[in-house]
Design an enzyme around this catalytic site. Structure first.
Site, mmCIF file in Angstrom:
data_model
loop_
_atom_site.group_PDB
_atom_site.id
_atom_site.type_symbol
_atom_site.label_atom_id
_atom_site.label_comp_id
_atom_site.label_asym_id
_atom_site.label_seq_id
_atom_site.Cartn_x
_atom_site.Cartn_y
_atom_site.Cartn_z
ATOM 1 N N ARG A 83 -0.129 0.875 -5.230
ATOM 2 C CA ARG A 83 -1.582 1.028 -5.308
ATOM 3 C C ARG A 83 -1.912 2.301 -6.077
ATOM 4 N NH1 ARG A 83 -6.565 -0.162 -2.214
ATOM 5 N NH2 ARG A 83 -8.119 0.941 -3.451
ATOM 6 N N ARG A 93 -6.469 -4.565 -8.107
ATOM 7 C CA ARG A 93 -5.409 -3.773 -7.501
ATOM 8 C C ARG A 93 -4.278 -4.664 -7.022
ATOM 9 N NH1 ARG A 93 -10.276 -3.716 -5.679
ATOM 10 N NH2 ARG A 93 -10.844 -4.241 -3.567
ATOM 11 N N ASP A 96 -4.498 -4.023 -1.477
ATOM 12 C CA ASP A 96 -5.603 -3.341 -0.805
ATOM 13 C C ASP A 96 -5.441 -3.623 0.677
ATOM 14 O OD1 ASP A 96 -8.031 -1.912 -0.553
ATOM 15 O OD2 ASP A 96 -9.158 -3.784 -0.472
ATOM 16 N N ASP A 98 -7.235 -2.734 4.345
ATOM 17 C CA ASP A 98 -8.414 -2.162 5.007
ATOM 18 C C ASP A 98 -8.292 -2.278 6.515
ATOM 19 O OD1 ASP A 98 -9.878 -1.458 2.694
ATOM 20 O OD2 ASP A 98 -10.599 -3.518 2.474
#
Length: 165
Positions: A83, A93, A96, A98
Site C-alpha cells: 500500500r 490501491r 485497503d 478499514d
C-alpha cells in the site's frame, strides 16, 4: 471484542491481495472466531478517472486488545502488502483495510473513528456485511445492517465475485 474489518483491492492480482490481507489479519486473532463474507466486485467510488473495479469483502474477528492498537497493525499489514500512502484519498490501491466497528464501542479521535464514518452510506460495505451480520445495529444507530442496506440509494453495482476465498 468482535471487530469488523473491510478489505478492498483494485490493483494487481486483486484476489491474491485480499487473501494475503485476510491471512495476516486472521493471524492477529491467533485462531479465534472469524466470520468472512463472500468477495464482491464493485465499481470504484470517488476514485480517479479510469480506475478499475474493486474486490471487496468483510471480516469480523475476535480481538482482545485496544482497537487503536489493531489499527496500527492493520496499517502495517497494508504497507507490507504494498500500500502506497503517498497518494490522495480514494485513489486506486493494491490493498485497503478499514476498521469498521468494534462491538458497541464509539471512538472519535485523530487516529480512529468507530464506527467508520461512511459505513452506513456505502453499499460495497453494507452488502458483504449484511451477509455475515444482517441484524447488527451499529453504535448510535437504530437500524440493522440489513435495514440500512435496503434503504441505501447508491446505484453502484455490487455483484458476487467469489463464494470462497
Amino acid at each position: 471484542m468482535r471487530i469488523g474489518i473491510g478489505l478492498g483491492s483494485n490493483l494487481g492480482d486483486r484476489m491474491a491481495n485480499l487473501r494475503a490481507a485476510r491471512n495476516a489479519i486472521v493471524g492477529l486473532g491467533a485462531g479465534k472466531s472469524v466470520l468472512a463474507s463472500r468477495v464482491y466486485e464493485t465499481e470504484p467510488v470517488g476514485c480517479e478517472p479510469g480506475a478499475g473495479e474493486f474486490l471487496n469483502a468483510i471480516l469480523e474477528i475476535e480481538y482482545d486488545s485496544d482497537p487503536t492498537e489493531l489499527l496500527e497493525k492493520l496499517l502495517q499489514i497494508e504497507e507490507s502488502l504494498g500500500r502506497d500512502r503517498d497518494h490522495g484519498r480514494n485513489f486506486s490501491r493494491k490493498i485497503d483495510i478499514d476498521l469498521l466497528y468494534a462491538d458497541d464501542l464509539t471512538v472519535n479521535n485523530e487516529r480512529l473513528q468507530l464506527p467508520h464514518p461512511r459505513l452506513r452510506q456505502r453499499k460495497f460495505v453494507l452488502q458483504p456485511l449484511a451477509e455475515i451480520r444482517p441484524g447488527l445495529v451499529l453504535p448510535n444507530g437504530t437500524e440493522s445492517v440489513s435495514e440500512l442496506l435496503a434503504q441505501i440509494q447508491d446505484s453502484t453495482k455490487v455483484k458476487c465475485f467469489a463464494e470462497r476465498w
